[in-house]
Design an enzyme around this catalytic site. Structure first.
Site, PDB file in Angstrom:
ATOM      1  CG  ASP A   7      -1.655   1.203   1.465  1.00  0.00           C
ATOM      2  OD1 ASP A   7      -2.406   1.559   0.558  1.00  0.00           O
ATOM      3  OD2 ASP A   7      -1.523   1.833   2.533  1.00  0.00           O
ATOM      4  CG  ASP A   9      -1.634   8.030   2.383  1.00  0.00           C
ATOM      5  OD1 ASP A   9      -0.619   8.483   2.928  1.00  0.00           O
ATOM      6  OD2 ASP A   9      -2.763   8.523   2.533  1.00  0.00           O
TER       7      ASP A   9
HETATM    8  P1  B16 Z   1      -6.701  10.001  -4.161  1.00  0.00           P
HETATM    9  P2  B16 Z   1      -3.638   4.190  -0.134  1.00  0.00           P
HETATM   10  C1  B16 Z   1      -5.481   6.115  -0.226  1.00  0.00           C
HETATM   11  O1  B16 Z   1      -4.170   5.685  -0.466  1.00  0.00           O
HETATM   12  C2  B16 Z   1      -5.493   7.069   0.963  1.00  0.00           C
HETATM   13  O2  B16 Z   1      -5.142   6.387   2.166  1.00  0.00           O
HETATM   14  C3  B16 Z   1      -6.882   7.643   1.134  1.00  0.00           C
HETATM   15  O3  B16 Z   1      -6.895   8.555   2.214  1.00  0.00           O
HETATM   16  C4  B16 Z   1      -7.285   8.350  -0.182  1.00  0.00           C
HETATM   17  O4  B16 Z   1      -8.613   8.867  -0.080  1.00  0.00           O
HETATM   18  C5  B16 Z   1      -7.214   7.343  -1.323  1.00  0.00           C
HETATM   19  O5  B16 Z   1      -5.909   6.816  -1.396  1.00  0.00           O
HETATM   20  C6  B16 Z   1      -7.552   7.966  -2.661  1.00  0.00           C
HETATM   21  O6  B16 Z   1      -6.574   8.929  -2.969  1.00  0.00           O
HETATM   22  O7  B16 Z   1      -7.737  11.003  -3.778  1.00  0.00           O
HETATM   23  O8  B16 Z   1      -5.289  10.567  -4.259  1.00  0.00           O
HETATM   24  O9  B16 Z   1      -7.075   9.234  -5.409  1.00  0.00           O
HETATM   25  O10 B16 Z   1      -3.600   4.083   1.369  1.00  0.00           O
HETATM   26  O11 B16 Z   1      -4.585   3.186  -0.789  1.00  0.00           O
HETATM   27  O12 B16 Z   1      -2.270   4.200  -0.762  1.00  0.00           O
HETATM   28 MG    MG Z   2      -2.844   3.168   3.294  1.00  0.00          MG
END
Ligand code: B16
Ligand code: MG
Length: 210
Positions: A7, A9
């Site tokens: 993953d 984030d």
């Molecule tokens: P975006 P991950 C996720 O990343 C984030 O944890 C989450 O907070 C966010 O809403 C989601 O990606 C979508 O991100 O708006 O940049 O498309 O933890 O799956 O790497």
């Molecule tokens: Mg994450």
């Protein structure tokens, strides 16, 4: 195990604070109470699903699909601007060292992230070259806890799912790995989640698992 799917984030880099700042702008505009506790519920959740969580506190007139999409676009524009401040110096050296170690051991590494900004984040941090494949929000139709993002990552690595393990910080991500018949390692919030097969406190502990 021949492949590891990370993953992004909360595992490779934490952009929580940047998401928070961008969502806070939207929440303030709509007079919605929004704090770090609600922000924590957004971890691993797609952009539109995150908006729905924030709108639980909304008391104004009903919003239609177009208005919701406009709010999500506005949040993303703000978030992307904030991502412009990301710099390689912000990478935890333990993370880059561990990724290099795992590659030297012959493991294939992929990203499996819900974020549509994944490639920009990897570029800003100058770590694109550490991964053999990237599966992200731009190549999926269903978000975690659906396993699609990890199944695609395994196929991009040209490995069967059973030979891949997922490293996740979000409960939804551990559930996604399980429903994709993959084993998982919980870190961060997911360290405390009993559905993960392994639990690590620090990223470099991965070296002990392989
Ligand atoms: P975006 P991950 C996720 O990343 C984030 O944890 C989450 O907070 C966010 O809403 C989601 O990606 C979508 O991100 O708006 O940049 O498309 O933890 O799956 O790497
Ligand atoms: Mg994450």
């Amino acid at each position: 195990m021949k492949g590891i799917i990370f993953d992004l984030d909360g595992v490779i880099i934490s952009t929580d604070k940047l998401h928070y700042k961008a969502w806070k702008k939207i929440a303030d505009k709509l007079n919605i109470a929004f704090d770090e506790k609600i922000n924590n519920r957004l971890r691993g959740v797609s952009r539109m699903d995150s908006l729905e969580i924030i709108l639980e506190g909304y008391q104004g007139p009903a919003l239609n699909k177009e208005e919701k999409e406009a709010l999500a676009d506005e949040k993303n524009a703000c978030y992307v601007e904030l991502l412009g401040t990301l710099h390689p110096d912000q990478m935890n050296p333990d993370v880059t060292d561990t990724l290099r170690y795992l590659r030297e051991k012959g493991l294939k590494l992929a990203i499996g992230s819900s974020s549509k900004n994944t490639k920009y984040i990897l570029h800003q941090l100058e770590i694109e070259n550490l991964f053999d494949a990237v599966s992200d929000g731009t190549n999926i139709t269903k978000s975690k806890p659906d396993p699609e993002v990890f199944i695609k990552a395994a196929s991009f690595l040209e490995l069967p799912e059973e030979e891949c393990i997922v490293v996740e910080d979000a409960v939804a991500g551990i559930d996604a790995a399980r429903s994709g018949h993959m084993r998982s390692v919980g870190i961060g919030d997911a360290y405390f989640y009993n559905q993960a097969d392994y639990h690590i406190k620090t990223f470099s502990e991965l070296k002990n698992l392989f």
